[in-house]
Design an enzyme around this catalytic site. Structure first.
Site, PDB file in Angstrom:
ATOM      1  N   ASP A 169       0.838  -1.157   0.096  1.00 39.45           N
ATOM      2  CA  ASP A 169      -0.066  -0.031  -0.250  1.00 39.45           C
ATOM      3  C   ASP A 169       0.909   1.211  -0.039  1.00 39.45           C
ATOM      4  OD1 ASP A 169      -2.234   1.883   0.317  1.00 39.45           O
ATOM      5  OD2 ASP A 169      -3.325   0.001   1.008  1.00 39.45           O
ATOM      6  N   HIS A 240      -2.785   3.209  -4.371  1.00 43.53           N
ATOM      7  CA  HIS A 240      -2.226   2.944  -3.113  1.00 43.53           C
ATOM      8  C   HIS A 240      -0.864   2.146  -3.484  1.00 43.53           C
ATOM      9  CE1 HIS A 240      -5.706   3.391  -0.560  1.00 43.53           C
ATOM     10  NE2 HIS A 240      -6.379   3.061  -1.380  1.00 43.53           N
ATOM     11  N   GLU A 304      -9.865   3.160  -4.874  1.00 44.20           N
ATOM     12  CA  GLU A 304      -9.649   4.239  -4.512  1.00 44.20           C
ATOM     13  C   GLU A 304      -8.348   4.830  -5.371  1.00 44.20           C
ATOM     14  OE1 GLU A 304     -11.029   4.407   0.264  1.00 44.20           O
ATOM     15  OE2 GLU A 304      -9.020   3.503  -0.183  1.00 44.20           O
TER      16      GLU A 304
END
Ligand code: ACM
Length: 515
Positions: A169, A240, A304
């Site tokens: 991440d 990410h 995201e």
């Protein structure tokens, strides 16, 4: 008192006393399950050729009745019979035998005692759903390897069969990749971490990091396989990825800009580029990930991912134009499709997050989707032909606080997820959705998964606090059929707490000050 509740259970009078000597008789193919059981019964027990007997046997003729993971267990005063069509069922049956021991027997330091016994009972049991998972985020906070080993064993205790390991991440890269040393030399370490809620946080000034060698991860995979648990690795892309960008800035949209591994939580606008060398990097990482993890599924993130950086990148705009796209936003699905194709060519299936329900229809149907926002999104994905893992945040995100009590530690802001919320969630929408079979491609709900994101859970003690007992309720949701009554579940949970305590899980107790 078994969690998750078995499909059918009939008590009989009497008990099977587990003496210091045992006749353990595995049939062909049942030896690994017998070894697991012997380990749980304590190394001090001699195996003999006379006396009460425990038989474990594979019988494929029960496949129709018990499915790939079901089992039959019959305990009588002088004999235990555990039968299953496949090894997974035997391993599940072993966990039932483990739960039927006195709770103290689950403690690592308990000497095998002659006073242990099993109640006489007949059980016929099979799971409701095939994917019964827990996501553990080891990127936001690195967790020691022995904690992963322990977690796997606790998943098995609850007949949960997937550990979704969130390995990369913005805030950390945790898997060693041969030929890309900077991923772990640079990407596995950050100078400090955000503490406190968004809007009112500060940075703790404490360096944090760590990573797993491929050798360590292979050992974890073997430990998990011996317990019927599959490790599904996740490599996040194209968002990410700040840890990867810190290691190799040329993977980004501004190759000349060196970013640190991110020290804050949230959604970063710095994402991977869509250049050929970046896609090759992803394939190289996925190839090694596949070599470590034999799981059918490989998770490639996809969540995201703001496309701001692609909007301002001439290369990304050129690529979108060459592909005939209306805009750079379409590169997101395209990127994930490239990785899907790569994994499919290696006989694996890609899974990715679905956060709008609109990914469905734009991604290959063969991709499994983890539906994390609304159950409705999962339902839409099923309607579009996907297999779906239900992971709606309001019922399965265990990083949210579990109560509004003042002593509840800072958790992920936004929601409260109580034990009751987890217990009440039905991944099949009250029977409206079809069940998915991982062996086939028909659309449906493959299963359900709890999420332990670790932005606000820096230590194993803290993640344990978040996981138990809510994960026990998720196990019930994933495995058990029939009516689910909270009171009845709580009654069993009261007893189950003794097992967890014996395993060293601080159920319902706050960890010592997190930092
Ligand atoms: C997620 O919570 N971003 C999957």
């Amino acid at each position: 008192m078994i969690i998750p509740r078995p499909s059918e259970l009939t008590p009989h009078p009497g008990r099977f006393v587990i003496g210091s000597a045992l006749r353990l008789e595995p049939g062909p193919g049942a030896e690994p399950a017998a070894d697991l059981l012997a380990g749980y019964l304590g190394p001090g027990r001699a195996r003999t050729h006379a006396g009460p007997v425990i038989r474990l046997g594979l019988d494929p003729s029960h496949q129709l009745e018990l499915g790939a993971e079901g089992y039959r267990l019959d305990i009588r005063p002088r004999r235990v019979e555990l039968t299953a069509p496949a090894e997974a069922g035997l391993l599940n049956g072993v966990q039932t035998l483990r739960q039927l021991l006195p709770p103290a027997a689950l403690a690592a330091d308990t000497a095998p005692a002659d006073a242990w016994w099993w109640p006489c009972i007949s059980i016929r049991d099979r799971p409701r759903l095939a994917w019964r998972g827990l996501l553990l985020d080891v990127a936001r906070h690195f967790m020691p390897l022995d904690y992963l080993f322990e977690t796997v064993d606790r998943l098995a205790l609850h007949k949960l069969n997937v550990l979704h390991l969130h390995l990369t991440d913005d805030q950390g890269w945790r898997i060693e990749v041969d030929g890309l040393p900077r991923l772990t030399d640079i990407g596995a370490w950050r100078t400090e971490s955000q503490i406190g809620p968004p809007g009112d946080f500060h940075l703790d000034g404490t360096a944090h990091g760590g990573y797993y060698s491929q050798r360590e991860l292979r050992a974890l995979v073997a430990h998990a396989a011996a317990r019927g648990v599959t490790i599904v690795p996740e490599i996040e892309m194209p968002g990410h990825t700040r840890a990867a960008l810190a290691a190799y800035p040329n993977l980004g949209n501004h190759p000349d800009r060196t970013l640190p591994v991110w020290t804050r939580w949230g959604i970063s606008e710095d994402i991977l580029s869509v250049d050929d060398h970046t896609l090759d990097f992803c394939r190289q990482v996925l190839a090694q990930t596949m070599s470590v993890f034999p799981a059918r599924y490989v998770h490639i993130g996809g969540d995201e991912c703001p496309t701001t950086a692609w909007h301002t990148s001439p290369e990304a705009r050129r690529r979108a134009a060459r592909l005939g796209f209306r805009g750079v936003d379409e590169l997101h699905g395209w990127f994930l499709r490239q990785m899907h194709d790569f994994l499919a060519a290696h006989d694996r299936r890609a899974a990715c997050w679905d956060e709008t329900g609109h990914s469905a229809g734009r991604l290959p149907e063969a991709m499994a989707l983890t539906a994390w926002r609304d159950p409705d999104h999962g339902a839409r994905a099923v309607a579009h032909g996907h297999q779906v893992i239900m992971a709606p945040h309001t019922s399965t995100y265990l990083d949210y606080p579990q109560s509004t009590q003042p002593e509840e530690p800072q958790g992920q802001p936004g929601e409260i997820v109580t034990l009751e919320d987890v217990h009440a969630f039905d991944p099949l929408g009250g029977g409206a959705l079809p069940v998915g079979d991982p062996a086939g491609m028909a659309p449906g709900v493959l299963g359900v998964q709890a999420q332990l994101w670790t932005e606000y859970a820096p230590t194993p003690a803290h993640t344990d606090y978040l996981a138990y007992p809510r994960l026990c309720a998720l196990a019930e949701t994933a495995w058990s059929t029939g009516p689910r009554e909270l009171e009845e579940f709580l009654g069993r949970l009261d007893h189950h707490r003794h097992r967890l305590r014996a395993l060293g899980v601080p159920v319902g107790r706050l960890p010592a000050a997190a930092r």
